[in-house]
Design a protein around this motif. Structure first.
Motif, mmCIF file in Angstrom:
data_model
loop_
_atom_site.group_PDB
_atom_site.id
_atom_site.type_symbol
_atom_site.label_atom_id
_atom_site.label_comp_id
_atom_site.label_asym_id
_atom_site.label_seq_id
_atom_site.Cartn_x
_atom_site.Cartn_y
_atom_site.Cartn_z
ATOM 1 N N ALA A 158 3.724 -0.356 -14.565
ATOM 2 C CA ALA A 158 4.674 0.136 -15.559
ATOM 3 C C ALA A 158 3.961 0.465 -16.874
ATOM 4 C CB ALA A 158 5.773 -0.906 -15.801
ATOM 5 N N ARG A 159 2.978 -0.359 -17.267
ATOM 6 C CA ARG A 159 2.257 -0.118 -18.518
ATOM 7 C C ARG A 159 1.448 1.164 -18.442
ATOM 8 N NH1 ARG A 159 -2.511 -4.026 -20.619
ATOM 9 N NH2 ARG A 159 -3.492 -3.002 -18.832
ATOM 10 N N SER A 160 0.806 1.421 -17.297
ATOM 11 C CA SER A 160 -0.006 2.628 -17.169
ATOM 12 C C SER A 160 0.843 3.885 -17.244
ATOM 13 C CB SER A 160 -0.773 2.594 -15.838
ATOM 14 O OG SER A 160 0.119 2.654 -14.724
ATOM 15 N N VAL A 166 -1.427 6.604 -6.996
ATOM 16 C CA VAL A 166 -2.257 7.397 -7.904
ATOM 17 C C VAL A 166 -1.941 8.879 -7.749
ATOM 18 C CG1 VAL A 166 -4.617 7.959 -8.584
ATOM 19 C CG2 VAL A 166 -4.067 5.650 -7.795
ATOM 20 N N GLU A 167 -1.756 9.313 -6.507
ATOM 21 C CA GLU A 167 -1.393 10.718 -6.265
ATOM 22 C C GLU A 167 -0.018 11.021 -6.836
ATOM 23 O OE1 GLU A 167 -0.812 13.827 -2.501
ATOM 24 O OE2 GLU A 167 -1.621 11.817 -2.172
ATOM 25 N N ASP A 168 0.926 10.089 -6.666
ATOM 26 C CA ASP A 168 2.258 10.262 -7.244
ATOM 27 C C ASP A 168 2.176 10.363 -8.764
ATOM 28 O OD1 ASP A 168 3.383 10.174 -4.745
ATOM 29 O OD2 ASP A 168 3.907 8.049 -4.849
ATOM 30 N N LYS A 180 -9.909 8.735 -6.061
ATOM 31 C CA LYS A 180 -11.158 8.369 -5.404
ATOM 32 C C LYS A 180 -11.525 6.923 -5.701
ATOM 33 C CE LYS A 180 -15.993 9.804 -4.932
ATOM 34 N NZ LYS A 180 -17.032 10.778 -5.370
ATOM 35 N N ALA A 181 -11.392 6.543 -6.968
ATOM 36 C CA ALA A 181 -11.706 5.161 -7.349
ATOM 37 C C ALA A 181 -10.723 4.187 -6.711
ATOM 38 C CB ALA A 181 -11.672 5.026 -8.868
ATOM 39 N N ALA A 182 -9.456 4.593 -6.617
ATOM 40 C CA ALA A 182 -8.447 3.730 -6.007
ATOM 41 C C ALA A 182 -8.759 3.493 -4.529
ATOM 42 C CB ALA A 182 -7.064 4.351 -6.164
ATOM 43 N N ILE A 242 -4.773 -4.028 -8.458
ATOM 44 C CA ILE A 242 -5.954 -3.195 -8.675
ATOM 45 C C ILE A 242 -5.566 -1.749 -8.914
ATOM 46 C CG2 ILE A 242 -8.178 -2.490 -7.730
ATOM 47 C CD1 ILE A 242 -7.888 -5.497 -8.271
ATOM 48 N N ILE A 243 -4.682 -1.237 -8.079
ATOM 49 C CA ILE A 243 -4.292 0.169 -8.169
ATOM 50 C C ILE A 243 -3.584 0.460 -9.488
ATOM 51 C CG2 ILE A 243 -2.820 1.945 -7.136
ATOM 52 C CD1 ILE A 243 -3.371 0.602 -4.422
ATOM 53 N N GLY A 244 -2.846 -0.528 -10.013
ATOM 54 C CA GLY A 244 -2.144 -0.332 -11.272
ATOM 55 C C GLY A 244 -3.069 -0.118 -12.452
ATOM 56 N N CYS A 245 -4.342 -0.477 -12.287
ATOM 57 C CA CYS A 245 -5.324 -0.328 -13.373
ATOM 58 C C CYS A 245 -6.206 0.908 -13.192
ATOM 59 C CB CYS A 245 -6.217 -1.567 -13.449
ATOM 60 S SG CYS A 245 -5.330 -3.112 -13.723
ATOM 61 N N ILE A 246 -6.004 1.662 -12.100
ATOM 62 C CA ILE A 246 -6.888 2.787 -11.785
ATOM 63 C C ILE A 246 -6.091 4.085 -11.802
ATOM 64 C CG2 ILE A 246 -8.413 3.784 -10.032
ATOM 65 C CD1 ILE A 246 -8.967 0.950 -9.059
#
Length: 292
Positions: free
Chosen positions: A286-288, A113-115, A198-200, A190-194
């Motif tokens: 990849a989609r996000s 998420v940070e990346d 913070k939420a991750a 999970i992370i791929g959808c967030i």
């Protein structure tokens, strides 16, 4: 005579062209494999380097076992092990070792998420490498902190009087890469959808804590039923724990009461769940990035 020679020359030319084509395809294939491996190692090395430059992360990796193993595990050992027919200390040690691998690998993957925020993932996505190489590289890099936490757990266990034999320890270490890959593939779904760090982090904590209790890290789950049975059967930690316990308790009287499945079944389940979660998680990741 000239016609015969001409036919032979043409045959030789065609043969050489086929050999050159085959060599060219082999060279391209080898080059692509080398590029993918280089990408995996480069991404993993970046995460390891970032961790080494952040003493706080290393301290947290070492402190986490004290909280999980020393406080939580110690309290459970003192208050619920009296009526058990097996050594709860060893049972808990194995559970905490696997739990640390899962927890720290999953927490490390939240850096995706940070990346994303600093556009690093966009740079990786436009590179000529597979999306799976990116994810696997991140998982391997995140596993570095997990191994440190695992070693910290062994140290805490030593001071609590809980130890494993050299053979049991080597077998657990040999299985740790597979467990880190299983943990990472599950977390990336999970992370791929967030898109919020913070939420991750909250989601990763929730996932690892749920697995710790539902998969049997500190509480036996042999008699689970209903929704609890369904949940622990779809969690990769369940099979990772059972596989490690099958190795540690092999040949002991406790084996039949603590190990639920045949080791081959556990191994198949881990590989199958890892592959499924890796495919789904990479798709979401990849989609996000493509929808930014």
């Amino acid at each position: 005579m000239n016609n015969v020679s001409s036919v032979k020359i043409n045959d030789i030319i065609e043969k050489n062209e086929k050999e050159n084509t085959s060599e060219s395809k082999l060279t391209k294939k080898t080059s692509r494999i080398g590029r993918e491996l280089n990408a995996v190692l480069t991404i993993a090395a970046r995460d390891v380097t970032l961790m080494l430059k952040s003493p706080g992360l290393i301290i947290m990796s070492l402190a986490m076992p004290i909280v999980m193993m020393g406080m939580l595990g110690g309290s459970l050992s003192q208050n619920m092990s009296g009526g058990l027919q097996f050594n709860y200390g060893s049972f808990m040690m194995i559970g905490m070792l696997v739990n640390m691998l899962f927890m720290m690998t999953s927490m490390g993957l939240s850096s995706l998420v940070e990346d994303h925020d600093i556009d690093f993932t966009q740079e990786m996505m436009i590179s000529p490498v597979s999306r799976y190489s990116i994810i696997v590289g991140k998982i391997i890099g995140s596993s570095f902190g997990a191994i440190i936490a695992m070693l910290g757990t062994l140290v805490v266990g030593f001071f609590m009087g809980i130890t494993l034999s050299a053979g049991q320890l080597l077998a657990t270490l040999a299985l740790s890469p597979l467990m880190c890959l299983a943990s990472g593939s599950f977390a990336v779904v999970i992370i791929g959808c967030i898109r919020s760090k913070k939420a991750a982090n909250m989601a990763v904590t929730m996932i690892t804590m749920a697995q710790m209790f539902l998969a049997g890290a500190i509480i036996p789950i042999n008699n689970s039923s209903g929704i609890l049975l369904v949940l622990n059967r779809i969690m990769p930690m369940t099979y990772c724990l059972d596989l490690v316990r099958s190795v540690v308790y092999a040949g002991s009287p406790e084996y039949s009461s603590l190990v639920m499945f045949n080791p081959a079944v556990n191994l198949f389940a881990i590989i199958a769940l890892t592959a499924v979660f890796l495919i789904i998680g990479t798709f979401f990741f990849a989609r996000s990035e493509s929808h930014r």
